[in-house]
Design a protein around this motif. Structure first.
Motif, PDB file in Angstrom:
ATOM      1  N   ARG A   1       0.850  -1.176   0.077  1.00 24.15           N
ATOM      2  CA  ARG A   1      -0.120   0.200   0.024  1.00 24.15           C
ATOM      3  C   ARG A   1       1.090   1.124  -0.081  1.00 24.15           C
ATOM      4  O   ARG A   1       1.981   1.100   0.448  1.00 24.15           O
ATOM      5  N   PHE A   3       0.976   5.339   1.705  1.00 20.22           N
ATOM      6  CA  PHE A   3       0.069   6.331   2.255  1.00 20.22           C
ATOM      7  C   PHE A   3       0.971   7.556   2.384  1.00 20.22           C
ATOM      8  O   PHE A   3       2.187   7.467   2.315  1.00 20.22           O
ATOM      9  N   GLU A  11      -1.883   8.310   9.516  1.00 21.40           N
ATOM     10  CA  GLU A  11      -1.484   7.676   8.119  1.00 21.40           C
ATOM     11  C   GLU A  11      -2.727   7.639   7.443  1.00 21.40           C
ATOM     12  O   GLU A  11      -4.002   7.383   7.755  1.00 21.40           O
ATOM     13  N   THR A  13      -4.300   5.925   3.524  1.00 20.56           N
ATOM     14  CA  THR A  13      -3.673   5.070   2.464  1.00 20.56           C
ATOM     15  C   THR A  13      -4.202   5.869   1.223  1.00 20.56           C
ATOM     16  O   THR A  13      -5.385   6.106   1.165  1.00 20.56           O
ATOM     17  N   PHE A  16      -3.852   0.888  -2.677  1.00 21.15           N
ATOM     18  CA  PHE A  16      -3.481  -0.525  -2.639  1.00 21.15           C
ATOM     19  C   PHE A  16      -3.068  -1.144  -3.948  1.00 21.15           C
ATOM     20  O   PHE A  16      -3.622  -0.924  -4.956  1.00 21.15           O
ATOM     21  N   GLN A 114      -6.503   0.784   7.522  1.00 23.31           N
ATOM     22  CA  GLN A 114      -6.065   1.154   6.200  1.00 23.31           C
ATOM     23  C   GLN A 114      -7.071   1.138   4.999  1.00 23.31           C
ATOM     24  O   GLN A 114      -7.095   2.105   4.247  1.00 23.31           O
ATOM     25  N   TYR A 118      -8.258   4.819   3.021  1.00 16.16           N
ATOM     26  CA  TYR A 118      -8.345   4.583   1.662  1.00 16.16           C
ATOM     27  C   TYR A 118      -9.769   4.967   1.340  1.00 16.16           C
ATOM     28  O   TYR A 118      -9.667   5.821   0.241  1.00 16.16           O
TER      29      TYR A 118
END
Length: 140
Positions: A1, A3, A11, A13, A16, A114, A118
């Motif tokens: 991933r 980030f 963080e 993301t 991916f 995560q 995203y």
């Protein structure tokens, strides 16, 4: 991933990657500036690393690599543009379903925190979305 850290140090993301995808941090590679984006492996993988000079040498010596590079860059530009528009035009549920359709393995391996970042939602919202989809699978 991949980030970045937001203005609060959290963080977020940004992408991916799945099996057989090429990962290039474009800004860093082509503008030769340090990237704010980090790339980490969340599963075991095989990784090849090319420095700028080697990449340029191969790019100029292998015509098919140049053609591949143009096609790859066009696809990446399209994908990033589409994702940025979808962040504003699609519901979080639809964005989650798109991720399931396009990169189902991400759901198996990436932590929910995560995935939530995203999708631009909180962990709690993602849990609610997943619960709703299990309860009412035909609705979406």
């Amino acid at each position: 991933r991949s980030f970045v850290n937001d203005f609060n140090g959290n963080e977020v993301t940004t992408h991916f990657f799945v099996e057989n995808e090429v990962i290039i941090e474009v800004l860093s590679m082509f503008q030769r500036v340090p990237s704010q984006e980090n790339i980490v492996c969340i599963t075991d993988c095989e990784c090849w690393k090319l420095d700028y000079d080697t990449f340029q040498e191969l790019f100029h010596k292998i015509p098919n690599l140049r053609e591949w590079g143009r096609a790859w860059m066009s696809k990446e530009l399209f994908d990033y543009k589409q994702r940025s528009v979808e962040m504003f035009t699609l519901s979080a549920t639809r964005r989650y379903l798109n991720l399931l359709e396009q990169k189902s393995k991400v759901i198996q391996f990436a932590p929910l925190k995560q995935i939530a970042s995203y999708l631009g939602v909180t962990d709690t919202s993602l849990s609610r979305i997943r619960k709703e989809l299990v309860s009412h699978p035909r609705k979406n």
